[in-house]
Design an enzyme around this catalytic site. Structure first.
Site, short mmCIF file in Angstrom:
data_model
loop_
_atom_site.label_atom_id
_atom_site.label_comp_id
_atom_site.label_asym_id
_atom_site.label_seq_id
_atom_site.Cartn_x
_atom_site.Cartn_y
_atom_site.Cartn_z
CG ASN A 35 -11.09 35.83 -54.48
OD1 ASN A 35 -11.73 36.67 -53.79
ND2 ASN A 35 -11.42 34.51 -54.56
CG ASP A 58 -6.65 37.90 -66.82
OD1 ASP A 58 -6.48 36.70 -66.73
OD2 ASP A 58 -7.81 38.50 -67.09
CG PHE A 81 -1.33 29.22 -55.02
CD1 PHE A 81 -1.81 28.07 -54.09
CD2 PHE A 81 -0.23 29.62 -54.91
CE1 PHE A 81 -0.93 27.75 -53.08
CE2 PHE A 81 0.82 29.06 -53.92
CZ PHE A 81 0.19 28.03 -53.07
CE LYS A 85 -10.84 30.99 -52.38
NZ LYS A 85 -10.09 30.76 -51.36
CB SER A 125 -9.38 20.24 -54.48
OG SER A 125 -10.32 19.95 -53.55
CE1 TYR A 150 -11.64 24.85 -57.27
CE2 TYR A 150 -12.89 23.20 -56.13
CZ TYR A 150 -11.87 24.06 -56.37
OH TYR A 150 -10.85 23.86 -55.43
CE LYS A 154 -8.38 23.62 -58.17
NZ LYS A 154 -7.27 24.52 -58.34
CG PHE A 179 -8.34 16.64 -47.10
CD1 PHE A 179 -7.17 16.07 -47.96
CD2 PHE A 179 -9.39 15.61 -47.10
CE1 PHE A 179 -7.13 14.94 -48.60
CE2 PHE A 179 -9.17 14.61 -47.68
CZ PHE A 179 -8.27 14.04 -48.38
CG ASN A 200 -15.05 27.62 -48.45
OD1 ASN A 200 -14.77 28.57 -49.23
ND2 ASN A 200 -15.62 26.37 -48.68
NE ARG A 232 -16.44 18.52 -46.65
CZ ARG A 232 -17.70 17.93 -46.51
NH1 ARG A 232 -17.59 16.62 -45.54
NH2 ARG A 232 -18.82 18.12 -47.53
N1 UFG Z 1 -21.20 24.10 -44.15
C1 UFG Z 1 -22.38 24.64 -43.21
N2 UFG Z 1 -22.69 25.72 -43.35
C2 UFG Z 1 -22.12 26.63 -44.19
C3 UFG Z 1 -21.06 26.39 -44.97
C4 UFG Z 1 -20.87 25.04 -44.88
O1 UFG Z 1 -23.02 23.63 -42.41
O2 UFG Z 1 -22.72 28.04 -44.17
C5 UFG Z 1 -20.86 22.49 -43.87
C6 UFG Z 1 -20.87 21.94 -45.11
O3 UFG Z 1 -22.24 21.54 -45.46
C7 UFG Z 1 -19.90 20.86 -45.04
C8 UFG Z 1 -18.70 21.78 -44.28
O4 UFG Z 1 -19.51 22.82 -43.54
O5 UFG Z 1 -20.13 19.91 -44.31
C9 UFG Z 1 -17.48 22.30 -44.85
O6 UFG Z 1 -17.94 23.09 -45.94
P1 UFG Z 1 -17.02 24.06 -47.02
O7 UFG Z 1 -18.00 24.59 -47.83
O8 UFG Z 1 -16.45 24.69 -45.95
O9 UFG Z 1 -16.04 23.07 -47.35
P2 UFG Z 1 -16.36 21.79 -48.55
O10 UFG Z 1 -15.80 20.77 -47.80
O11 UFG Z 1 -17.55 21.57 -48.97
O12 UFG Z 1 -15.51 22.31 -49.75
C10 UFG Z 1 -14.16 22.38 -49.90
C11 UFG Z 1 -13.53 23.48 -50.76
C12 UFG Z 1 -13.97 23.09 -52.07
C13 UFG Z 1 -13.60 21.78 -52.51
C14 UFG Z 1 -14.26 20.77 -51.58
C15 UFG Z 1 -13.98 19.33 -51.98
O13 UFG Z 1 -14.23 24.72 -49.97
O14 UFG Z 1 -13.08 24.04 -52.88
O15 UFG Z 1 -13.91 21.12 -50.07
O16 UFG Z 1 -14.81 18.55 -51.01
F1 UFG Z 1 -13.95 21.67 -53.75
#
Ligand code: UFG
Length: 339
Positions: A35, A58, A81, A85, A125, A150, A154, A179, A200, A232
């Site tokens: 990745n 690997d 790391f 993910k 995480s 996933y 962790k 976070f 994300n 967040r």
């Molecule tokens: N969101 C959208 N639209 C998108 C993508 C995300 O509205 O296309 C919103 C999600 O619903 C959430 C916020 O944006 O409310 C953040 O979403 P992310 O996917 O960017 O991040 P998360 O908080 O869901 O996930 C992150 C990490 C994960 C970890 C998690 C722990 O990416 O690896 O936090 O809560 F597991």
């Protein structure tokens, strides 16, 4: 000091390598390029003037891991790391996630325990907290059942470290619970390289703005939050990277009160999805095409960090604002698309 960074060509890994080299550490990177890309080495070199050692490896190949550590017995610390993910992918491929994230951790620890210096930083995480009962979330907040394989890797990773530390007092470990890391190096030489459609929020925003995606879907606006969208703690990846250097220094200086410690790495500030969009629109001076859709399954409503422990004990604090992170993410996105 000589520091091994596994997954050092990945998103947080590469930014951490930069900060380590800026502090004068000698870095060896292991990465399987699943990745990431070798080009990241060029970006690191442009920023720091130093090309880190790199081995394509690997970590699932146990005998190669053993061979690597035999050749590098002078390593003073490991920042681990290397892991997969993607939350959704982990639901579809649980065994792959357990093998890739848990088995490899065991292999690395088995070899680390043969070395003189057994300093280890683990990428954890905030997902371990699930929907926390109290905000901001402190390290004492109870661990909730994982929402995905996933997230479970962790939690299991932390358990493995805790159990190993109990029996081996030479092993010194810190788990950093991130976070929401976001942004890119402000030089735009390194940044996030999501594969396929981003899951994300921030890469989805920048890819929409650059024309790669048609429209951002905002997952739900009927939550019990200030504007109905989820909250967040978005933290600049350079701040996250610097936290690793502080954590490693704590291990090198033998400052731990216990040989397994955990720290939250966030800004302490919660931002809603709509606030992130507004920040992007402000720094990029353009409107983003988005629509509100149904909630995404498994999303917690609000998560932001109490960072007191990292501030006081690690002597670390976040410096960049959400606007800084969004601008750096945007500059990076434009750079990679205009290549
Ligand atoms: N969101 C959208 N639209 C998108 C993508 C995300 O509205 O296309 C919103 C999600 O619903 C959430 C916020 O944006 O409310 C953040 O979403 P992310 O996917 O960017 O991040 P998360 O908080 O869901 O996930 C992150 C990490 C994960 C970890 C998690 C722990 O990416 O690896 O936090 O809560 F597991």
């Amino acid at each position: 000091m000589k520091v091994l960074v596994t997954g050092g060509l990945g998103y947080i890994g590469s930014h951490t390598v930069v900060e380590l080299q800026n502090e004068g550490h000698v870095v060896v990177i292991i990465d399987d390029l699943s990745n990431s890309s070798k080009d990241v080495l060029k970006g690191i070199t442009k920023i720091t003037g130093v090309t880190p050692q790199f081995e394509e490896l690997d970590l699932k190949e146990k005998y190669k891991v053993q061979d690597f550590f035999k050749r590098h017995q002078d390593i003073d610390g490991v920042i681990h790391f290397a892991a997969s993910k993607a939350v959704g992918e982990s639901v579809d491929k649980p065994l792959f996630y357990y093998e890739n994230n848990v088995t490899t951790l065991i292999y690395v620890l088995q070899e680390l325990q043969k070395l003189k210096c057994q300093n280890f930083i683990f990428s954890s995480s905030c997902t371990v907290y699930g929907e926390a009962d109290k905000l901001p979330i402190s390290e004492n907040s109870p661990i909730k059942p994982a929402e995905s394989p996933y997230g479970n890797t962790k939690q299991i990773g932390e358990e493995i470290l805790k159990d190993s530390c109990q029996i081996n007092l030479d092993l010194k470990t810190i788990a950093l619970r991130y976070f929401n890391p976001t942004g890119a190096h402000n030089s735009s030489h390194i940044g996030e390289l999501p594969q396929g459609v981003p899951q994300n929020l921030v890469p989805y925003i920048t890819q929409t703005a650059v024309g790669l995606r048609e429209q951002l879907s905002v997952f739900g606006n009927d939550y019990d939050t200030k504007d109905g969208t989820c909250i967040r703690d978005y933290i600049h990846v350079t701040d996250v990277a610097k936290a690793h250097v502080c954590a490693l220094n704590r291990l090198f200086k033998n400052q731990q009160s216990h040989n397994f410690e955990v720290f939250n790495i966030g800004t302490g500030k919660g931002s809603s999805v709509l606030e992130v969009i507004q920040s992007f629109e402000r720094v990029s001076d353009q409107k983003l095409n988005y629509k509100i859709v149904d909630r995404r399954q498994g999303d917690v409503i609000s998560a932001f960090a109490d960072t007191t422990k990292a501030n006081t004990i690690l002597g670390w604090e976040s410096k960049y604002s959400l606007d800084n992170a969004m601008l750096d993410a945007w500059n990076w996105e434009q750079k990679i698309r205009n290549k």
